[in-house]
Enzyme design. Structure first.
Site, PDB file in Angstrom:
ATOM      1  N   HIS A   1       0.853  -1.184   0.000  1.00 12.64           N
ATOM      2  CA  HIS A   1       0.000   0.000   0.000  1.00 12.64           C
ATOM      3  C   HIS A   1       0.891   1.237   0.000  1.00 12.64           C
ATOM      4  CE1 HIS A   1      -3.133   2.826   1.119  1.00 12.64           C
ATOM      5  NE2 HIS A   1      -3.985   1.891   0.746  1.00 12.64           N
TER       6      HIS A   1
ATOM      7  N   ASP B   1      -8.077  -5.120   0.134  1.00  5.16           N
ATOM      8  CA  ASP B   1      -8.681  -5.959  -0.893  1.00  5.16           C
ATOM      9  C   ASP B   1      -8.206  -7.395  -0.899  1.00  5.16           C
ATOM     10  OD1 ASP B   1     -10.512  -4.234  -1.963  1.00  5.16           O
ATOM     11  OD2 ASP B   1      -8.959  -3.120  -2.992  1.00  5.16           O
TER      12      ASP B   1
HETATM   13  N1  ACO Z   1       4.074  -7.720  -4.838  1.00  5.97           N
HETATM   14  C1  ACO Z   1       5.408  -7.747  -5.006  1.00  5.97           C
HETATM   15  N2  ACO Z   1       6.212  -6.679  -4.818  1.00  5.97           N
HETATM   16  C2  ACO Z   1       5.634  -5.526  -4.463  1.00  5.97           C
HETATM   17  C3  ACO Z   1       4.240  -5.419  -4.261  1.00  5.97           C
HETATM   18  C4  ACO Z   1       3.458  -6.566  -4.462  1.00  5.97           C
HETATM   19  N3  ACO Z   1       2.131  -6.519  -4.288  1.00  5.97           N
HETATM   20  N4  ACO Z   1       3.929  -4.148  -3.904  1.00  5.97           N
HETATM   21  C5  ACO Z   1       5.087  -3.482  -3.872  1.00  5.97           C
HETATM   22  N5  ACO Z   1       6.117  -4.304  -4.205  1.00  5.97           N
HETATM   23  C6  ACO Z   1       7.548  -3.962  -4.220  1.00  5.97           C
HETATM   24  C7  ACO Z   1       7.899  -3.159  -5.462  1.00  5.97           C
HETATM   25  O1  ACO Z   1       8.326  -4.014  -6.512  1.00  5.97           O
HETATM   26  C8  ACO Z   1       9.026  -2.294  -4.943  1.00  5.97           C
HETATM   27  O2  ACO Z   1      10.187  -3.090  -4.847  1.00  5.97           O
HETATM   28  P1  ACO Z   1      11.645  -2.415  -5.075  1.00  5.97           P
HETATM   29  O3  ACO Z   1      11.791  -1.419  -3.964  1.00  5.97           O
HETATM   30  O4  ACO Z   1      12.595  -3.562  -4.970  1.00  5.97           O
HETATM   31  O5  ACO Z   1      11.614  -1.793  -6.434  1.00  5.97           O
HETATM   32  C9  ACO Z   1       8.598  -1.979  -3.504  1.00  5.97           C
HETATM   33  O6  ACO Z   1       7.781  -3.094  -3.120  1.00  5.97           O
HETATM   34  C10 ACO Z   1       7.796  -0.682  -3.364  1.00  5.97           C
HETATM   35  O7  ACO Z   1       6.702  -0.744  -4.265  1.00  5.97           O
HETATM   36  P2  ACO Z   1       6.111   0.508  -5.052  1.00  5.97           P
HETATM   37  O8  ACO Z   1       5.360   0.019  -6.242  1.00  5.97           O
HETATM   38  O9  ACO Z   1       7.201   1.504  -5.290  1.00  5.97           O
HETATM   39  O10 ACO Z   1       5.135   1.100  -3.974  1.00  5.97           O
HETATM   40  P3  ACO Z   1       3.958   2.102  -4.254  1.00  5.97           P
HETATM   41  O11 ACO Z   1       3.659   2.782  -2.977  1.00  5.97           O
HETATM   42  O12 ACO Z   1       4.250   2.943  -5.453  1.00  5.97           O
HETATM   43  O13 ACO Z   1       2.736   1.146  -4.687  1.00  5.97           O
HETATM   44  C11 ACO Z   1       0.907  -0.332  -4.571  1.00  5.97           C
HETATM   45  C12 ACO Z   1       1.747   0.706  -3.810  1.00  5.97           C
HETATM   46  C13 ACO Z   1       0.523   0.218  -5.955  1.00  5.97           C
HETATM   47  C14 ACO Z   1      -0.381  -0.592  -3.798  1.00  5.97           C
HETATM   48  C15 ACO Z   1       1.740  -1.639  -4.717  1.00  5.97           C
HETATM   49  O14 ACO Z   1       2.077  -2.146  -3.447  1.00  5.97           O
HETATM   50  C16 ACO Z   1       1.001  -2.706  -5.536  1.00  5.97           C
HETATM   51  O15 ACO Z   1       1.092  -2.704  -6.782  1.00  5.97           O
HETATM   52  N6  ACO Z   1       0.263  -3.641  -4.854  1.00  5.97           N
HETATM   53  C17 ACO Z   1      -0.523  -4.635  -5.557  1.00  5.97           C
HETATM   54  C18 ACO Z   1      -1.823  -4.016  -6.062  1.00  5.97           C
HETATM   55  C19 ACO Z   1      -2.820  -3.740  -4.944  1.00  5.97           C
HETATM   56  O16 ACO Z   1      -3.087  -4.598  -4.109  1.00  5.97           O
HETATM   57  N7  ACO Z   1      -3.417  -2.550  -4.993  1.00  5.97           N
HETATM   58  C20 ACO Z   1      -4.471  -2.154  -4.023  1.00  5.97           C
HETATM   59  C21 ACO Z   1      -3.999  -1.100  -3.091  1.00  5.97           C
HETATM   60  S1  ACO Z   1      -5.236  -0.749  -1.903  1.00  5.97           S
HETATM   61  C22 ACO Z   1      -6.321   0.225  -2.707  1.00  5.97           C
HETATM   62  O17 ACO Z   1      -6.024   0.991  -3.595  1.00  5.97           O
HETATM   63  C23 ACO Z   1      -7.667   0.104  -2.325  1.00  5.97           C
END
Ligand code: ACO
Length: 427
Positions: free
Chosen positions: A306, A363
């Site tokens: 998140h 979710d």
């Molecule tokens: N699975 C694997 N790796 C992940 C995940 C995941 N679900 N989420 C983040 N990471 C990793 C990224 O690859 C990144 O790794 P790095 O530092 O080695 O490059 C690190 O964790 C940080 O991730 P970011 O994408 O930079 O974090 P950001 O805050 O931009 O994104 C997000 C948050 C979009 C929610 C992300 O965690 C994600 O894509 N999760 C899966 C989708 C999801 O469940 N979305 C719902 C969110 S809740 C809502 O909106 C209601």
């Protein structure tokens, strides 16, 4: 502590006020930055940018705290119903009995949708994604309710708010019924707000509707948990569209589109599809954990991580328990719940997820409940939109009442410098 932040650049020193929120959050007020320094800030994804001051929702991602208007999400999910929470979010205080009854009655008065809207719905193929349909129908409501653009008075605003709270559930139910090939119908004003939604969604043409308290309670809780989440992608969209003085319904329609994406509200559909794929693939969670960690693989563990929670999403804790309760009460044994719990356990012990502070979000478990309630996977994000409606309204109303300026970010241009036009024959 100084209430000024100092910026030094090019041998000059600039001072900017530091403001403090009611929960001691600090922010550097850079409103005068460009005028004083000629510079702007750059912050893709707005990770460090406060777009507004807001009194609606407080969340502390490090501590896993979420409060609507000061009330904890845990207490509201346990003790309130969705309509009370909607009133609280929009108007700032919990309603007393008379206020709640008036609010509900005003909503009932508006619970018709113009029959011509059915023709618009008819124009969509059955295969259309329900989020696209819902966004379009919400936008189409403007044509049938042109007064919704009048925000010059609180009364007009109240009328628009009540109107959308009444009509939106009808659109949600029609979207579902279209998908299922069921006749479009209206609800029953003698029922509670959420019970009526349940009836509108599930009533069969050839059977009496049977009240289902387990399903209605679960729905109520899920809607409350999704009702607001401060300046997320869809809410920021609603505020920024509304900041151009587009009307409430048009702003909401844009918010629905923003919510659709799998990185935001669309994650609930993506989670369930992921869990189904893992099940179909033999239930090997380790294989999918490895994929999620592989930087060359675009796969992400949906429902994990998140932007602001670097701790447990408090909503996920409540929903996990609700999933157990609802499936238990309905006597459903869903292997997908076991896969989800297995994935969660592995992720919480895995250094990749621990180091990046990736926890289950709202979710991760919600889809399992929706599935148990008989809601098709493609409708999950629509259910999220239904829950988020009061939050979007509250944020839009706050933005208009505070007379916020039009949202218009700056950029740092990195394109070509001035060059001469080359006629077509010379290119
Ligand atoms: N699975 C694997 N790796 C992940 C995940 C995941 N679900 N989420 C983040 N990471 C990793 C990224 O690859 C990144 O790794 P790095 O530092 O080695 O490059 C690190 O964790 C940080 O991730 P970011 O994408 O930079 O974090 P950001 O805050 O931009 O994104 C997000 C948050 C979009 C929610 C992300 O965690 C994600 O894509 N999760 C899966 C989708 C999801 O469940 N979305 C719902 C969110 S809740 C809502 O909106 C209601």
């Amino acid at each position: 502590m100084s209430d000024k932040a100092i910026l030094e650049y090019g041998g000059k020193r600039y001072e900017f006020p530091v403001i403090k929120g009611t929960e001691d959050e600090l922010a550097i007020d850079i409103k005068a930055l460009r005028a004083e320094t000629g510079m702007v800030t750059i912050d893709p994804g707005y990770k460090n940018t406060g777009s507004c001051e807001s009194a609606v929702t407080f969340l502390d991602g490090e501590k896993g705290i979420l409060r609507y208007r000061g009330y904890s999400i845990e207490e509201l999910a346990e003790k309130a119903d969705f309509l009370e929470v909607a009133y609280l979010l929009i108007f700032g205080e919990l309603p007393n009995k008379a206020q709640l009854a008036k609010f509900h009655n005003d909503i009932k008065e508006e619970s018709q949708v113009d029959e011509e809207m059915k023709k618009i719905l008819d124009g969509f193929p059955k295969s259309a994604h329900p989020m696209g349909v819902l966004s379009s129908l919400t936008s189409a409501l403007v044509a049938f309710n042109p007064t919704s653009v009048d925000v010059s008075s609180e009364t007009a605003m109240y009328n628009s708010i009540v109107r959308i709270l009444a009509k939106f559930p009808v659109l949600v139910a029609w979207t579902l019924r279209k998908k299922k090939g069921l006749p479009l119908d209206y609800g029953d004003d003698s029922l509670g707000y959420v019970e009526n939604i349940h009836k509108m969604m599930f009533k069969r043409p050839n059977q009496d509707y049977k009240k289902d308290p387990i399903a209605i309670d679960a729905l109520d809780k899920l809607l409350i948990l999704h009702a607001d989440h401060e300046q997320n992608c869809s809410t920021s969209t609603v505020r920024i569209v509304g900041s151009s003085h587009a009307g409430l319904f048009a702003s909401l329609s844009a918010g629905i589109s923003a919510l659709w994406g799998p990185l935001h509200g669309g994650a609930n559909q993506a989670v369930l599809e992921m869990l189904e794929a893992i099940e179909a693939d033999g239930g090997d969670t380790k294989k999918y954990m490895a994929k999620a960690k592989d930087k060359d693989d675009p796969f992400r563990l949906m429902g994990f991580g998140h932007r602001v929670y670097k701790n447990f999403d408090p909503r996920a804790k409540i929903i996990k328990k609700a999933a157990d309760d609802v499936l238990g009460n309905l006597g459903i044994q869903d292997p997908i719940l076991d896969i989800a719990k297995g994935l969660e356990k592995e992720a919480l012990e895995d250094p990749y997820f621990v180091d990046r502070k990736l926890y289950p979000n709202v979710d991760f478990y919600s889809g399992i409940i929706y599935r148990a309630l008989g809601i098709p996977t493609e409708m999950f994000t629509v259910m999220f939109a239904l829950g988020r409606l009061p939050g979007w309204i509250a944020q839009w109303r706050e933005m208009r009442l505070r007379k916020e300026p039009i949202g218009r970010p700056r950029q740092v241009y990195i394109g070509e410098n001035l060059r001469s036009f080359v006629p077509l024959e010379k290119r």
